[in-house]
Scaffold this active site. Sequence first.
Site, PDB file in Angstrom:
ATOM      1  N   LYS A  88       0.833  -1.216   0.000  1.00  0.00           N
ATOM      2  CA  LYS A  88       0.000   0.000   0.000  1.00  0.00           C
ATOM      3  C   LYS A  88       0.866   1.265   0.000  1.00  0.00           C
ATOM      4  CE  LYS A  88      -2.155  -1.028   3.871  1.00  0.00           C
ATOM      5  NZ  LYS A  88      -1.441  -2.280   4.197  1.00  0.00           N
ATOM      6  N   ARG A 141     -10.044   1.260   8.176  1.00  0.00           N
ATOM      7  CA  ARG A 141      -9.525  -0.025   8.650  1.00  0.00           C
ATOM      8  C   ARG A 141     -10.620  -0.837   9.333  1.00  0.00           C
ATOM      9  NH1 ARG A 141      -3.729   0.560   8.355  1.00  0.00           N
ATOM     10  NH2 ARG A 141      -2.787  -1.093   9.531  1.00  0.00           N
ATOM     11  N   ARG A 160      11.710  -5.376   4.906  1.00  0.00           N
ATOM     12  CA  ARG A 160      11.414  -3.958   4.663  1.00  0.00           C
ATOM     13  C   ARG A 160      12.340  -3.021   5.440  1.00  0.00           C
ATOM     14  NH1 ARG A 160       5.538  -1.599   5.577  1.00  0.00           N
ATOM     15  NH2 ARG A 160       5.814  -2.482   7.651  1.00  0.00           N
ATOM     16  N   ARG A 171      10.888  -1.098  10.967  1.00  0.00           N
ATOM     17  CA  ARG A 171       9.785  -0.730  11.855  1.00  0.00           C
ATOM     18  C   ARG A 171       9.687  -1.701  13.026  1.00  0.00           C
ATOM     19  NH1 ARG A 171       4.662   0.616   8.151  1.00  0.00           N
ATOM     20  NH2 ARG A 171       3.627  -0.673   9.716  1.00  0.00           N
ATOM     21  N   ARG A 224      -0.872  -8.405  13.552  1.00  0.00           N
ATOM     22  CA  ARG A 224      -1.407  -7.432  12.577  1.00  0.00           C
ATOM     23  C   ARG A 224      -2.224  -8.147  11.500  1.00  0.00           C
ATOM     24  NH1 ARG A 224       3.966  -4.792  10.859  1.00  0.00           N
ATOM     25  NH2 ARG A 224       2.743  -3.810   9.227  1.00  0.00           N
TER      26      ARG A 224
HETATM   27  P1  AP5 Z   1       4.776  -1.591   1.821  1.00  0.00           P
HETATM   28  O1  AP5 Z   1       4.465  -0.775   0.619  1.00  0.00           O
HETATM   29  O2  AP5 Z   1       5.496  -0.949   2.937  1.00  0.00           O
HETATM   30  O3  AP5 Z   1       3.444  -2.327   2.358  1.00  0.00           O
HETATM   31  P2  AP5 Z   1       2.210  -1.782   3.165  1.00  0.00           P
HETATM   32  O4  AP5 Z   1       0.995  -2.426   2.605  1.00  0.00           O
HETATM   33  O5  AP5 Z   1       2.237  -0.290   3.214  1.00  0.00           O
HETATM   34  O6  AP5 Z   1       2.511  -2.423   4.588  1.00  0.00           O
HETATM   35  P3  AP5 Z   1       2.349  -1.786   6.047  1.00  0.00           P
HETATM   36  O7  AP5 Z   1       3.101  -2.684   6.966  1.00  0.00           O
HETATM   37  O8  AP5 Z   1       2.713  -0.335   6.056  1.00  0.00           O
HETATM   38  O9  AP5 Z   1       0.831  -1.939   6.278  1.00  0.00           O
HETATM   39  P4  AP5 Z   1       0.055  -1.805   7.567  1.00  0.00           P
HETATM   40  O10 AP5 Z   1      -1.298  -1.650   7.054  1.00  0.00           O
HETATM   41  O11 AP5 Z   1       0.264  -2.917   8.516  1.00  0.00           O
HETATM   42  O12 AP5 Z   1       0.743  -0.547   8.321  1.00  0.00           O
HETATM   43  P5  AP5 Z   1       0.249   0.925   8.657  1.00  0.00           P
HETATM   44  O13 AP5 Z   1       1.427   1.780   8.655  1.00  0.00           O
HETATM   45  O14 AP5 Z   1      -0.923   1.308   7.850  1.00  0.00           O
HETATM   46  O15 AP5 Z   1       5.589  -2.870   1.294  1.00  0.00           O
HETATM   47  C1  AP5 Z   1       6.096  -3.832   2.207  1.00  0.00           C
HETATM   48  C2  AP5 Z   1       7.471  -4.298   1.734  1.00  0.00           C
HETATM   49  O16 AP5 Z   1       7.329  -5.010   0.504  1.00  0.00           O
HETATM   50  C3  AP5 Z   1       8.449  -3.153   1.435  1.00  0.00           C
HETATM   51  O17 AP5 Z   1       9.733  -3.549   1.808  1.00  0.00           O
HETATM   52  C4  AP5 Z   1       8.350  -2.952  -0.084  1.00  0.00           C
HETATM   53  O18 AP5 Z   1       9.555  -2.445  -0.602  1.00  0.00           O
HETATM   54  C5  AP5 Z   1       8.062  -4.370  -0.544  1.00  0.00           C
HETATM   55  N1  AP5 Z   1       7.212  -4.429  -1.742  1.00  0.00           N
HETATM   56  C6  AP5 Z   1       6.182  -3.605  -2.059  1.00  0.00           C
HETATM   57  N2  AP5 Z   1       5.617  -3.992  -3.222  1.00  0.00           N
HETATM   58  C7  AP5 Z   1       6.312  -5.093  -3.631  1.00  0.00           C
HETATM   59  C8  AP5 Z   1       6.171  -5.952  -4.778  1.00  0.00           C
HETATM   60  N3  AP5 Z   1       5.221  -5.750  -5.714  1.00  0.00           N
HETATM   61  N4  AP5 Z   1       7.025  -6.997  -4.892  1.00  0.00           N
HETATM   62  C9  AP5 Z   1       7.992  -7.223  -3.948  1.00  0.00           C
HETATM   63  N5  AP5 Z   1       8.174  -6.429  -2.853  1.00  0.00           N
HETATM   64  C10 AP5 Z   1       7.318  -5.374  -2.701  1.00  0.00           C
HETATM   65  O19 AP5 Z   1      -0.277   0.735  10.176  1.00  0.00           O
HETATM   66  C11 AP5 Z   1       0.602   0.491  11.224  1.00  0.00           C
HETATM   67  C12 AP5 Z   1      -0.158   0.511  12.538  1.00  0.00           C
HETATM   68  O20 AP5 Z   1      -0.717   1.825  12.752  1.00  0.00           O
HETATM   69  C13 AP5 Z   1      -1.357  -0.428  12.623  1.00  0.00           C
HETATM   70  O21 AP5 Z   1      -0.967  -1.726  13.045  1.00  0.00           O
HETATM   71  C14 AP5 Z   1      -2.227   0.282  13.668  1.00  0.00           C
HETATM   72  O22 AP5 Z   1      -1.748   0.069  14.971  1.00  0.00           O
HETATM   73  C15 AP5 Z   1      -2.022   1.747  13.320  1.00  0.00           C
HETATM   74  N6  AP5 Z   1      -2.993   2.263  12.337  1.00  0.00           N
HETATM   75  C16 AP5 Z   1      -2.704   2.769  11.104  1.00  0.00           C
HETATM   76  N7  AP5 Z   1      -3.824   3.165  10.483  1.00  0.00           N
HETATM   77  C17 AP5 Z   1      -4.844   2.893  11.331  1.00  0.00           C
HETATM   78  C18 AP5 Z   1      -6.251   3.055  11.229  1.00  0.00           C
HETATM   79  N8  AP5 Z   1      -6.834   3.565  10.122  1.00  0.00           N
HETATM   80  N9  AP5 Z   1      -7.002   2.627  12.273  1.00  0.00           N
HETATM   81  C19 AP5 Z   1      -6.441   2.127  13.396  1.00  0.00           C
HETATM   82  N10 AP5 Z   1      -5.116   1.948  13.553  1.00  0.00           N
HETATM   83  C20 AP5 Z   1      -4.318   2.322  12.522  1.00  0.00           C
HETATM   84 MG    MG Z   2       2.466   1.152   4.742  1.00  0.00          MG
END
Ligand code: AP5
Ligand code: MG
Length: 223
Positions: free
Chosen positions: A13, A88, A132, A165, A176
């Site tokens: 994402k 979410r 990552r 992270r 998660r």
């Molecule tokens: P990356 O692009 O970083 O993936 P991502 O989907 O963004 O993964 P996240 O871990 O950021 O998602 P998340 O939803 O758990 O975290 P968030 O920050 O929203 O890619 C991952 C890796 O793969 C990278 O190394 C990249 O280079 C690689 N990659 C990408 N595409 C690729 C491909 N096609 N092929 C190969 N490799 C590839 O949330 C974190 C925390 O914040 C949550 O757990 C929660 O506690 C809180 N939070 C955030 N938003 C909310 C909300 N709306 N409500 C409540 N709590 C929330």
């Molecule tokens: Mg992300």
Amino acid sequence: MRLVLLGPPGSGKGTQSVRLAGTLAIAHISTGDILRAAVREGTELGRKAESFIRQGGLVPDEVIVGMVEERIARADCSRGFIFDGFPRTIPQAEMLESRLGAGPRAGNGGAIDRVLYMDLDEESCVRRLAGRWTCPADGRTYNQFSQPPKAAGKCDRCGGALVQREDDRVGTVKNRLKVYLEQTRPLIGFYEKAGRLNRVDASRTPDQVFAELLNAVRQGAKA
Ligand code: AP5
Ligand code: MG
């Protein structure tokens, strides 16, 4: 244009939403990035969110809703935005409808133009998160297996030191993913019913995924 990128942790994402926001000239809104910055800065929001993030749980809806309302009121959102990691939960999606979907479209998913669902199996999510590395200064994401930085441990753009992270530890990642299945995956049905959802195969290369996402957005804009 208002877009949502929906998908499990590690599905790409962040990687894709930054690129889409650049190409479409809209704002990129990552609730995870906003929360992590608040934790780093020690603000009240950061203090409320920290323990939930560390355990891989969700930050309470009422905290997120206020934060998102404040963010979308800013000037850079006037041309539109792409949400990365929001909504979410069903209550978060409903809040979005009541805030943005005013009028005949309210309440049925119409507040959002397209929801792009990044479909990736659990094993691949775990593998990607293990590799990552992120730049804390500009949020750019790398992967030691698939997208390494040009110089090891350094951001290509700003040269800053890359970090892993804290919530990418294996035990936290498992939690998660569980939280995603229980609380976030139901949003697929919510937006499918509204006729706004496109499923994208997130297992392909970043360029292939990007092309498919852009195509879905452009087709959606014509529909
Ligand atoms: P990356 O692009 O970083 O993936 P991502 O989907 O963004 O993964 P996240 O871990 O950021 O998602 P998340 O939803 O758990 O975290 P968030 O920050 O929203 O890619 C991952 C890796 O793969 C990278 O190394 C990249 O280079 C690689 N990659 C990408 N595409 C690729 C491909 N096609 N092929 C190969 N490799 C590839 O949330 C974190 C925390 O914040 C949550 O757990 C929660 O506690 C809180 N939070 C955030 N938003 C909310 C909300 N709306 N409500 C409540 N709590 C929330
Ligand atoms: Mg992300």
